[in-house]
Motif scaffolding. Structure first.
Motif, PDB file in Angstrom:
ATOM      1  N   PHE A  75       0.846  -1.191   0.000  1.00 23.73           N
ATOM      2  CA  PHE A  75       0.000   0.000   0.000  1.00 23.73           C
ATOM      3  C   PHE A  75       0.878   1.237   0.000  1.00 23.73           C
ATOM      4  O   PHE A  75       1.747   1.400   0.853  1.00 23.73           O
ATOM      5  N   LYS A  76       0.649   2.118  -0.985  1.00 26.89           N
ATOM      6  CA  LYS A  76       1.406   3.363  -1.098  1.00 26.89           C
ATOM      7  C   LYS A  76       0.431   4.527  -0.987  1.00 26.89           C
ATOM      8  O   LYS A  76      -0.676   4.458  -1.519  1.00 26.89           O
ATOM      9  N   LYS A  77       0.858   5.588  -0.312  1.00 32.81           N
ATOM     10  CA  LYS A  77       0.003   6.746  -0.135  1.00 32.81           C
ATOM     11  C   LYS A  77       0.859   7.993   0.017  1.00 32.81           C
ATOM     12  O   LYS A  77       1.910   7.953   0.643  1.00 32.81           O
ATOM     13  N   LYS A  78       0.386   9.080  -0.576  1.00 32.93           N
ATOM     14  CA  LYS A  78       0.998  10.390  -0.356  1.00 32.93           C
ATOM     15  C   LYS A  78      -0.070  11.272   0.276  1.00 32.93           C
ATOM     16  O   LYS A  78      -1.156  11.433  -0.287  1.00 32.93           O
ATOM     17  N   ARG A  79       0.222  11.787   1.435  1.00 27.61           N
ATOM     18  CA  ARG A  79      -0.803  12.523   2.164  1.00 27.61           C
ATOM     19  C   ARG A  79      -1.156  13.843   1.472  1.00 27.61           C
ATOM     20  O   ARG A  79      -0.308  14.493   0.871  1.00 27.61           O
ATOM     21  N   ARG A  80      -2.410  14.187   1.577  1.00 25.15           N
ATOM     22  CA  ARG A  80      -2.991  15.421   1.028  1.00 25.15           C
ATOM     23  C   ARG A  80      -2.882  15.534  -0.493  1.00 25.15           C
ATOM     24  O   ARG A  80      -3.061  16.611  -1.034  1.00 25.15           O
ATOM     25  N   LYS A  81      -2.575  14.480  -1.186  1.00 18.68           N
ATOM     26  CA  LYS A  81      -2.450  14.535  -2.642  1.00 18.68           C
ATOM     27  C   LYS A  81      -3.504  13.681  -3.350  1.00 18.68           C
ATOM     28  O   LYS A  81      -3.592  13.704  -4.566  1.00 18.68           O
ATOM     29  N   GLY A  82      -4.253  12.886  -2.599  1.00 16.02           N
ATOM     30  CA  GLY A  82      -5.257  12.013  -3.203  1.00 16.02           C
ATOM     31  C   GLY A  82      -4.657  10.802  -3.895  1.00 16.02           C
ATOM     32  O   GLY A  82      -5.323  10.167  -4.711  1.00 16.02           O
ATOM     33  N   TYR A  83      -3.406  10.493  -3.597  1.00 16.80           N
ATOM     34  CA  TYR A  83      -2.728   9.359  -4.237  1.00 16.80           C
ATOM     35  C   TYR A  83      -2.745   8.163  -3.298  1.00 16.80           C
ATOM     36  O   TYR A  83      -2.215   8.217  -2.199  1.00 16.80           O
TER      37      TYR A  83
END
Length: 103
Positions: A75-83
């Motif tokens: 699981f990959k996520k970039k905060r506040r970017k909607g990714y």
């Protein structure tokens, strides 16, 4: 009696009649395999150490089945970017029965 064997780039401590999961190998279920990269062998307290392998030592076994391991979630996520990206992976293994160890 046990031996430390290099199987497909991974070292395993094996004994007779042991089942293990090694990285996927060529061959179909029921086929016999031999591993000649024996790094260390212990025969009732007598330890033989190879430099890097023991000459003439072999471990023979039989391929029982080709199986998949447990699912690993990536699981990959970039905060506040909607990714957000979610992937799963199941590693392929070969189930091997160790039949004989010869030193």
């Amino acid at each position: 009696m046990y031996a430390i064997v290099n199987i497909a780039g991974t070292q395993f401590k094996v004994t007779k009649d042991q089942q293990l999961y090694a990285p996927k190998m060529q061959g179909e279920a029921g086929a016999s395999v031999e591993f000649d990269q024996v790094l260390l062998a212990d025969d009732n307290g007598t330890v033989s150490i190879g430099a890097p392998t023991i000459a003439g030592a072999k471990v023979s076994g039989k391929i029982l089945d080709h199986v998949k391991g447990d699912k690993v979630i990536v699981f990959k996520k970039k905060r506040r970017k909607g990714y957000k990206k979610k992937n799963g992976h199941r590693q392929q293994f070969t189930k091997i029965l160790i039949e004989n160890i010869t030193i």
